[in-house]
Design a protein around this motif. Structure first.
Motif, mmCIF file in Angstrom:
data_model
loop_
_atom_site.group_PDB
_atom_site.id
_atom_site.type_symbol
_atom_site.label_atom_id
_atom_site.label_comp_id
_atom_site.label_asym_id
_atom_site.label_seq_id
_atom_site.Cartn_x
_atom_site.Cartn_y
_atom_site.Cartn_z
ATOM 1 N N GLU A 192 0.822 -1.212 0.000
ATOM 2 C CA GLU A 192 0.000 0.000 0.000
ATOM 3 C C GLU A 192 0.857 1.263 0.000
ATOM 4 N N GLY A 193 2.134 1.116 0.294
ATOM 5 C CA GLY A 193 3.083 2.224 0.285
ATOM 6 C C GLY A 193 4.481 1.645 0.347
ATOM 7 N N PRO A 194 5.515 2.482 0.261
ATOM 8 C CA PRO A 194 6.895 1.993 0.296
ATOM 9 C C PRO A 194 7.190 1.202 1.571
ATOM 10 N N GLY A 195 7.638 -0.021 1.406
ATOM 11 C CA GLY A 195 8.011 -0.847 2.550
ATOM 12 C C GLY A 195 6.856 -1.375 3.367
ATOM 13 N N SER A 196 5.631 -1.243 2.857
ATOM 14 C CA SER A 196 4.452 -1.768 3.548
ATOM 15 C C SER A 196 4.044 -3.078 2.890
ATOM 16 N N PHE A 197 4.143 -4.187 3.628
ATOM 17 C CA PHE A 197 3.897 -5.508 3.060
ATOM 18 C C PHE A 197 2.724 -6.196 3.762
ATOM 19 N N LYS A 198 1.730 -6.584 2.982
ATOM 20 C CA LYS A 198 0.593 -7.336 3.516
ATOM 21 C C LYS A 198 0.417 -8.593 2.668
ATOM 22 N N ILE A 199 0.651 -9.743 3.272
ATOM 23 C CA ILE A 199 0.528 -11.007 2.538
ATOM 24 C C ILE A 199 -0.938 -11.406 2.483
ATOM 25 N N ILE A 200 -1.487 -11.467 1.276
ATOM 26 C CA ILE A 200 -2.901 -11.824 1.126
ATOM 27 C C ILE A 200 -3.070 -13.265 0.648
ATOM 28 N N GLY A 201 -1.982 -13.894 0.234
ATOM 29 C CA GLY A 201 -2.038 -15.293 -0.191
ATOM 30 C C GLY A 201 -0.657 -15.907 -0.120
ATOM 31 N N ARG A 202 -0.596 -17.175 0.280
ATOM 32 C CA ARG A 202 0.695 -17.850 0.380
ATOM 33 C C ARG A 202 0.523 -19.339 0.123
ATOM 34 N N THR A 203 1.630 -20.033 -0.087
ATOM 35 C CA THR A 203 1.565 -21.465 -0.330
ATOM 36 C C THR A 203 1.252 -22.210 0.961
ATOM 37 N N ARG A 204 0.448 -23.251 0.845
ATOM 38 C CA ARG A 204 0.105 -24.062 2.009
ATOM 39 C C ARG A 204 0.978 -25.306 2.118
ATOM 40 N N ASP A 205 1.691 -25.619 1.048
ATOM 41 C CA ASP A 205 2.573 -26.794 1.071
ATOM 42 C C ASP A 205 3.767 -26.526 0.166
ATOM 43 N N ASP A 206 3.901 -27.280 -0.924
ATOM 44 C CA ASP A 206 5.008 -27.028 -1.846
ATOM 45 C C ASP A 206 4.826 -25.692 -2.557
ATOM 46 N N ALA A 207 5.880 -24.890 -2.557
ATOM 47 C CA ALA A 207 5.868 -23.665 -3.347
ATOM 48 C C ALA A 207 6.097 -24.031 -4.810
ATOM 49 N N ALA A 208 5.837 -23.098 -5.705
ATOM 50 C CA ALA A 208 5.975 -23.377 -7.137
ATOM 51 C C ALA A 208 7.405 -23.781 -7.483
ATOM 52 N N GLY A 209 8.390 -23.049 -6.949
ATOM 53 C CA GLY A 209 9.783 -23.372 -7.240
ATOM 54 C C GLY A 209 10.170 -24.753 -6.763
ATOM 55 N N GLU A 210 9.694 -25.138 -5.575
ATOM 56 C CA GLU A 210 9.967 -26.475 -5.050
ATOM 57 C C GLU A 210 9.334 -27.534 -5.940
ATOM 58 N N ALA A 211 8.114 -27.277 -6.377
ATOM 59 C CA ALA A 211 7.420 -28.236 -7.236
ATOM 60 C C ALA A 211 8.162 -28.419 -8.557
ATOM 61 N N TYR A 212 8.663 -27.326 -9.120
ATOM 62 C CA TYR A 212 9.440 -27.422 -10.360
ATOM 63 C C TYR A 212 10.646 -28.339 -10.175
ATOM 64 N N ASP A 213 11.393 -28.140 -9.101
ATOM 65 C CA ASP A 213 12.601 -28.933 -8.878
ATOM 66 C C ASP A 213 12.278 -30.400 -8.613
ATOM 67 N N LYS A 214 11.217 -30.672 -7.847
ATOM 68 C CA LYS A 214 10.853 -32.057 -7.529
ATOM 69 C C LYS A 214 10.338 -32.796 -8.770
ATOM 70 N N VAL A 215 9.542 -32.111 -9.573
ATOM 71 C CA VAL A 215 9.029 -32.711 -10.803
ATOM 72 C C VAL A 215 10.173 -32.969 -11.780
ATOM 73 N N ALA A 216 11.081 -32.012 -11.900
ATOM 74 C CA ALA A 216 12.232 -32.175 -12.789
ATOM 75 C C ALA A 216 13.079 -33.370 -12.355
ATOM 76 N N ARG A 217 13.305 -33.499 -11.047
ATOM 77 C CA ARG A 217 14.098 -34.620 -10.545
ATOM 78 C C ARG A 217 13.422 -35.951 -10.865
ATOM 79 N N ALA A 218 12.101 -36.008 -10.732
ATOM 80 C CA ALA A 218 11.363 -37.244 -11.008
ATOM 81 C C ALA A 218 11.468 -37.641 -12.480
ATOM 82 N N MET A 219 11.647 -36.641 -13.346
ATOM 83 C CA MET A 219 11.755 -36.928 -14.784
ATOM 84 C C MET A 219 13.203 -37.036 -15.251
ATOM 85 N N GLY A 220 14.136 -37.005 -14.282
ATOM 86 C CA GLY A 220 15.540 -37.190 -14.622
ATOM 87 C C GLY A 220 16.217 -35.963 -15.183
ATOM 88 N N LEU A 221 15.656 -34.780 -14.939
ATOM 89 C CA LEU A 221 16.256 -33.536 -15.435
ATOM 90 C C LEU A 221 17.259 -32.988 -14.420
#
Length: 357
Positions: free
Chosen positions: A168-197
């Motif tokens: 709402e202004g400089p340095g004012s942070f309000k989290i309105i949504g967050r991950t409840r389990d795996d974050a997107a980046g974590e999911a990318y790495d885990k899926v890639a590992r499962a496919m041998g990437l």
């Protein structure tokens, strides 16, 4: 975490709009995970230097970041990065205005290396010390290339973080949504590992998704109708199920098609929730932040949606998406302007809260 605020600090005497005033040079240190980085930032927006020592080659053979190894690598690299950043910036140590360092969140051992280095340098030079929240850094990486207009909304997709943050202004942070389990980046790495990437998996999945002509249809997790939260654990499990079934039947795993379906699912959810939040909160800009902000598919989809909404999409260049000290210097300038400095009691905080930073 101990803070001190000076009512008559040097920061209060500096107006960055006046070219005749002395520039503010903040030396920033970032060691939250597997990059050792030091930067010198002028007036919160100008990159004088931004040196990064990546550990990707070291951690690739383990398929992910090993915390103890990361900490040791930071110890090996920090002095060299400090010297290179100062040399490249053409700014002497005595011209510096403050020392900034990532205090959290991140790997505790890795954070400690940077915090100790920052405190030692601030003490030796008699300079103010500013502890910086890592995610605030990712968000304000955009300020290094764009002018922020408030209120704005940031979609953060960085490692273990997937969040929608209202500013709402400089340095004012309000989290309105967050991950409840795996974050997107974590999911990318885990899926890639499962496919041998190879690790890190995100860039490989992004590339394969673009190359594939067809996709394996995968589920979307929308959660409650009014929720801005995210959940990618079920999607990850669905991918693992497809891979395992293919192997059990003796079939070739359709890596590119799975990558395309996985990325389509992730992007659909991120784009829809972010655009819904932009409308609901009247955001004047949408900021993309974090390592996954380098994903071409996500950038393209968000750009198209923002064009429909008539809201500018701000995305940092690839060099400022991954962990770097320039973003820490940009966020630190918020504290400099307010004269909010830390004492030598500053501690590394693995779970540092963004909203109270």
């Amino acid at each position: 975490m101990s803070k001190t605020t000076s009512d008559t600090s040097e920061a209060d005497q500096i107006t960055t709009d006046n070219p005749a005033t002395k520039p503010v040079y903040i030396l920033a240190i970032e060691t939250s995970c597997d990059e050792t980085s030091v930067a010198i930032i002028e007036n919160g927006t100008i990159i004088r230097s931004n040196k990064i020592s990546s550990q990707i080659d070291t951690h690739q053979r383990f398929g992910g970041v090993v915390p103890e190894v990361a900490s040791r690598k930071h110890v090996e690299s920090i002095t060299r990065m400090l010297e290179q950043a100062v040399d490249e910036a053409g700014v002497s140590l005595h011209e510096l205005s403050a020392i900034a360092v990532t205090e959290g969140p991140g790997l505790i051992g890795a954070l400690l290396v940077g915090v100790v280095a920052g405190k030692a340098l601030a003490s030796a030079l008699g300079l103010p010390l500013i502890g910086v929240h890592h995610i605030a850094g990712h968000i304000y990486a955009n300020q290094l290339v764009h002018e922020l207009v408030y209120p704005c909304l940031s979609l953060v997709v960085s490692g273990g973080h997937t969040e929608l943050v209202l500013l709402e202004g400089p340095g004012s942070f309000k989290i309105i949504g967050r991950t409840r389990d795996d974050a997107a980046g974590e999911a990318y790495d885990k899926v890639a590992r499962a496919m041998g990437l190879p690790y890190p998996g995100g860039p490989h999945v992004d590339r394969l998704a673009k190359e594939a002509d067809t996709e394996v249809k995968l589920p979307r997790s929308w959660l409650e109708a009014d929720s801005y939260d995210f959940s990618f654990s079920g999607l990850k499990s669905a991918v693992l199920n497809v891979v395992n079934q293919s192997k059990m039947r003796g079939e070739t795993v359709q890596v590119a098609q799975i990558a395309k379906g996985f990325q389509a699912s992730v992007i659909d959810v991120l784009v829809e929730k972010a655009s819904r939040a932009v409308r609901a909160y009247g955001a004047k800009q949408l900021l993309l932040a974090g390592g996954v902000a380098a994903n071409k598919g996500l950038r393209s989809a968000l750009a198209a949606r923002c064009a429909e909404l008539g809201v500018p999409l701000l995305v940092p260049p690839h060099s400022l998406c991954t962990d770097n000290a320039a973003m820490i210097g940009a966020a630190a300038f918020l504290k400099w302007e307010r004269g909010e400095f830390d004492t030598m009691e500053l501690k590394a905080e693995a779970q540092l809260d963004l909203e109270t930073w």
